[in-house]
Design a protein around this motif. Structure first.
Motif, PDB file in Angstrom:
ATOM      1  N   SER A 123      -8.427  -0.972  -1.309  1.00 38.75           N
ATOM      2  CA  SER A 123      -6.972  -1.077  -1.266  1.00 38.75           C
ATOM      3  C   SER A 123      -6.536  -2.264  -0.421  1.00 38.75           C
ATOM      4  O   SER A 123      -5.614  -2.997  -0.781  1.00 38.75           O
ATOM      5  CB  SER A 123      -6.368   0.209  -0.700  1.00 38.75           C
ATOM      6  OG  SER A 123      -5.002   0.047  -0.418  1.00 38.75           O
TER       7      SER A 123
ATOM      8  N   GLN B 153       0.827  -1.203   0.000  1.00 38.98           N
ATOM      9  CA  GLN B 153       0.000   0.000   0.000  1.00 38.98           C
ATOM     10  C   GLN B 153       0.862   1.254   0.000  1.00 38.98           C
ATOM     11  O   GLN B 153       0.543   2.231  -0.684  1.00 38.98           O
ATOM     12  CB  GLN B 153      -0.928  -0.010   1.222  1.00 38.98           C
ATOM     13  CG  GLN B 153      -2.092  -0.997   1.094  1.00 38.98           C
ATOM     14  CD  GLN B 153      -2.992  -0.980   2.319  1.00 38.98           C
ATOM     15  OE1 GLN B 153      -2.576  -1.368   3.400  1.00 38.98           O
ATOM     16  NE2 GLN B 153      -4.212  -0.513   2.148  1.00 38.98           N
TER      17      GLN B 153
ATOM     18  N   PHE C 136      -4.604   4.780  -2.406  1.00 38.31           N
ATOM     19  CA  PHE C 136      -4.289   3.361  -2.183  1.00 38.31           C
ATOM     20  C   PHE C 136      -3.511   3.163  -0.892  1.00 38.31           C
ATOM     21  O   PHE C 136      -3.533   2.077  -0.305  1.00 38.31           O
ATOM     22  CB  PHE C 136      -3.470   2.823  -3.363  1.00 38.31           C
ATOM     23  CG  PHE C 136      -3.452   1.324  -3.466  1.00 38.31           C
ATOM     24  CD1 PHE C 136      -4.472   0.646  -4.122  1.00 38.31           C
ATOM     25  CD2 PHE C 136      -2.411   0.591  -2.909  1.00 38.31           C
ATOM     26  CE1 PHE C 136      -4.455  -0.743  -4.218  1.00 38.31           C
ATOM     27  CE2 PHE C 136      -2.382  -0.800  -3.004  1.00 38.31           C
ATOM     28  CZ  PHE C 136      -3.410  -1.462  -3.655  1.00 38.31           C
TER      29      PHE C 136
ATOM     30  N   SER D 150      -4.420  -5.273  -2.271  1.00 41.07           N
ATOM     31  CA  SER D 150      -3.031  -5.460  -1.835  1.00 41.07           C
ATOM     32  C   SER D 150      -2.847  -6.801  -1.135  1.00 41.07           C
ATOM     33  O   SER D 150      -1.816  -7.473  -1.322  1.00 41.07           O
ATOM     34  CB  SER D 150      -2.599  -4.316  -0.912  1.00 41.07           C
ATOM     35  OG  SER D 150      -3.477  -4.202   0.196  1.00 41.07           O
TER      36      SER D 150
END
Length: 678
Positions: free
Chosen positions: A512, A494, A504, A516
């Motif tokens: 996010s 991130q 993000f 991720s």
């Protein structure tokens, strides 16, 4: 009177520890009791924590309980959550204590009991615990930022950005190796798989208990969790003996690989209080309790160390377990327990976001690493109390055992096939020959110690029970590292993507979080699967790379820590991180160079790949690919770390010579709202 009593007490502990080391070092062929090794370690830990960690906390770092921590200032109920220091100690210890302190010392026992023990005990006091503590402190003062982000801000933007990518890739390799050991331990093991599966709903119950139903009632939740965990252990034995249930919990390596990937994703996405912290805290019950009981059992039965202090393989480098001389390979084989770069990711990942007071960092950071080293010492003792012939028969392939038969015979390390069959029958296994990887031999050593201590309850009839308990214990020990590591990887990814897309980087934005987390588990899941289907079992090709990358990562952490201390105006204390950094660079770069370019096919990646050229072995293509991949990754890591070190040294020189103004990227000071003693 009190100062005098304290001085006498600590003088006595120091003398006892020195005497124990003297017995270990000066033994010449006579049998040495394992209690001396245990005594030397415990006394050193006690003195190191009492004096050296206090020096670091007060003089070097200047911990201040009046300063609000990121957990208090950024509390979002998901990642930033002020947490009871005992619960957080459990989470942190469970997250850092993975395969290294269990497997590494067992493999390094081929050199004898003394080299690995000295590295475990001295290395942790002066290196490993210092690294964990300094990284936790630095991240704590920077809103819980990751190691990569701190490298970017404090060292150099370009070198830092490169380091962030390298650290992320190193972490993916580390997680894959840790997960591989869990998969190998749990496949075809219904008892272990059932027990570990039960820890997930138990942890969810504990999280709900402490967060929503009975806030702050840690003792109640702990008692309930302990009772349920014991029930899961007992239930695992019943499941293993029930034909229908055993079949439901018996799976192949690839199937468990998918389970591991799924668990890592879910654990990374859920709020930290719901699954991650309580599950790791719960796992710590079993981990620390088992290790402490093992220590008591050693003091009760006083088992002899059957492995000599130093074997011929230490200087010859022709060990059947793995090739290479004591220097430098003992120091990368024991990849954790003395110092581990993976810990820097946890100390700059989940843990600093959960500390309620700065002073807790000493107990959690330095103290947590001492406990991991203690685990490593227990593993060394368990391995070295085995008959050396049994140890080498378990940890080598039949071909390697045949090649080293003459050297083993000259050293008196022989065992008959009949003896190995009898041992396997006692442990409830069909065979224990060529069970490489360290975990089975550790389990046999633990089982023999526990069975001797409980001989009044049935003696050797309990060997099989203790053996399978130890296998389950090892798998649970390692698995808790996967969930925390995946979460740390999510934070790092991130941060990296956040430089291009700021939204993000928001750890509370769920799109996010999900994306991720999926990328991270896909990364280590790929290498995990490759290891599961590897013709050599994965460990042979991945463990050396694990050791090299892990110690290089520790070098990165110590480099960043040294830079921050110098910029804080505490350059006179920079030796606390610079000294272990110098040792790690020498050891790991030497090991990396030999693993890549050695002409010995048993040692060098390129030489092994060349030896397979033109081979009719159907697995040759995959083995050659693995060797070349290992070569590329090792050289990449060595190059990136070299660049970062050179850049850091230049930064130190500029700041210390006053050619550059030191800028420290600490978060602004905010007074805590907590009352003293809360």
């Amino acid at each position: 009177m009190r100062p005098l009593a304290s001085a006498l007490l600590w003088s006595g502990i120091s003398v006892l520890g020195a005497a124990a080391f003297g017995v270990l070092a000066l033994s010449r062929g006579e049998t040495v009791n394992a209690a001396w090794l245990l005594t030397a370690a415990v006394c050193t830990y006690a003195v190191g924590y009492r004096f050296y960690s206090r020096f670091l906390a007060t003089r070097v770092f200047g911990l201040d309980d009046r300063r609000a921590t990121p957990a208090e200032r950024c509390n979002n109920g998901r990642d930033f959550v002020p947490t009871n220091k005992w619960v957080l100690y459990g989470h942190h210890f469970a997250a850092i204590a993975g395969a290294g302190p269990l497997v590494g010392p067992v493999l390094a026992a081929q050199f004898g009991f003394l080299p690995g023990t000295l590295w475990l005990v001295i290395g942790v006091v002066l290196g490993g615990a210092v690294q964990d503590f300094v990284m936790l402190f630095c991240s704590l003062r920077r809103d819980g930022k990751s190691l990569g982000q701190m490298a970017k801000e404090e060292v150099n933007p370009a070198a830092g950005a490169t380091a962030m990518l390298a650290v992320l890739f190193i972490m993916i390799i580390l997680l894959a190796v840790l997960a591989l050991i869990v998969v190998n331990a749990l496949k075809a093991s219904p008892w272990g798989l059932f027990t570990i599966a039960c820890t997930i709903p138990i942890a969810l119950l504990m999280g709900w208990w402490m967060k929503s139903w009975r806030p702050g009632k840690v003792g109640e939740a702990s008692a309930v969790g302990a009772v349920l965990l014991i029930g899961a252990l007992v239930g695992g034995g019943y499941v293993a003996g029930h034909p229908g249930l055993a079949a439901a919990f018996t799976h192949t390596g690839p199937a468990i690989t998918w389970m591991m990937v799924g668990y890592g994703f879910v654990a990374s996405v859920l709020p930290v209080w719901m699954l991650l912290a309580p599950r790791d805290y719960l796992s710590t019950f079993l981990k620390i309790a088992t290790i402490l009981v093992l220590a008591v059992a050693i003091l009760v039965i006083l088992p002899p160390l059957r492995m000599p202090a130093l074997t011929s393989f230490a200087s010859g480098g022709e060990g059947p377990v793995f090739a290479g001389k004591l220097f430098p390979f003992a120091f990368i084989t024991i990849a954790c327990g003395a110092i581990s770069g993976f810990h820097a990711l946890v100390s700059s990942g989940t843990t600093p976001k959960m500390i309620a007071r700065e002073s807790d960092a000493r107990f959690i950071g330095y103290g947590g690493m001492l406990m991991e080293s203690f685990v490593g010492v227990m593993a060394m003792i368990a391995a070295c109390t085995l008959d050396p012939g049994v140890y080498f028969a378990m940890n080598t392939t039949p071909a390697a055992l045949a090649q080293a038969s003459q050297a083993l015979s000259q050293a008196g390390f022989v065992v008959t096939p009949e003896a190995m069959q009898a041992l396997a029958a006692r442990m409830g296994e069909t065979t224990l020959v060529a069970r490489s990887g360290g975990a089975p031999s550790l389990a046999v050593g633990m089982a023999q110690i526990f069975a001797s201590a409980t001989s009044v309850l049935g003696g050797k009839t309990l060997d099989a029970l203790w053996y399978h308990f130890a296998i389950m214990f090892e798998a649970l020990f390692i698995l808790t590292t996967i969930d925390a590591g995946t979460r740390v990887g999510r934070f790092m990814l991130q941060e990296i993507v956040g430089h291009v897309w700021p939204r993000f980087a928001e750890t509370s934005w769920y799109p996010s979080v999900i994306v991720s987390s999926a990328v991270i588990v896909a990364g280590w899941g790929y290498f995990l699967y490759q290891g599961v289907v590897d013709p050599l079992g994965g460990i042979n090709s991945l463990w050396p790379l694990f050791g090299i990358s892990n110690q290089l990562l520790a070098a990165v952490a110590l480099c960043v820590g040294t830079t921050i201390l110098i910029k804080m105006g505490r350059g006179r204390f920079a030796w606390v991180t610079a000294a272990p950094l110098a040792w790690l660079v020498i050891v790991t770069m030497t090991a990396g160079w030999q693993k890549v370019f050695s002409a010995d096919p048993r040692l060098g990646f390129l030489a092994h790949a060349a030896s397979l050229a033109g081979s009719t072995n159907p697995a040759a293509v995959r083995l050659i690919f693995n060797d070349r991949l290992n070569t590329f990754v090792a050289l990449l890591f060595m190059t990136v770390v070299t660049v970062l070190i050179l850049t850091s040294v230049r930064e130190w020189w500029l700041v210390l010579s006053r050619r550059k103004t030191a800028i420290v990227h600490e978060a602004p000071y905010v007074e805590t709202r907590y009352a003293t003693g809360d």
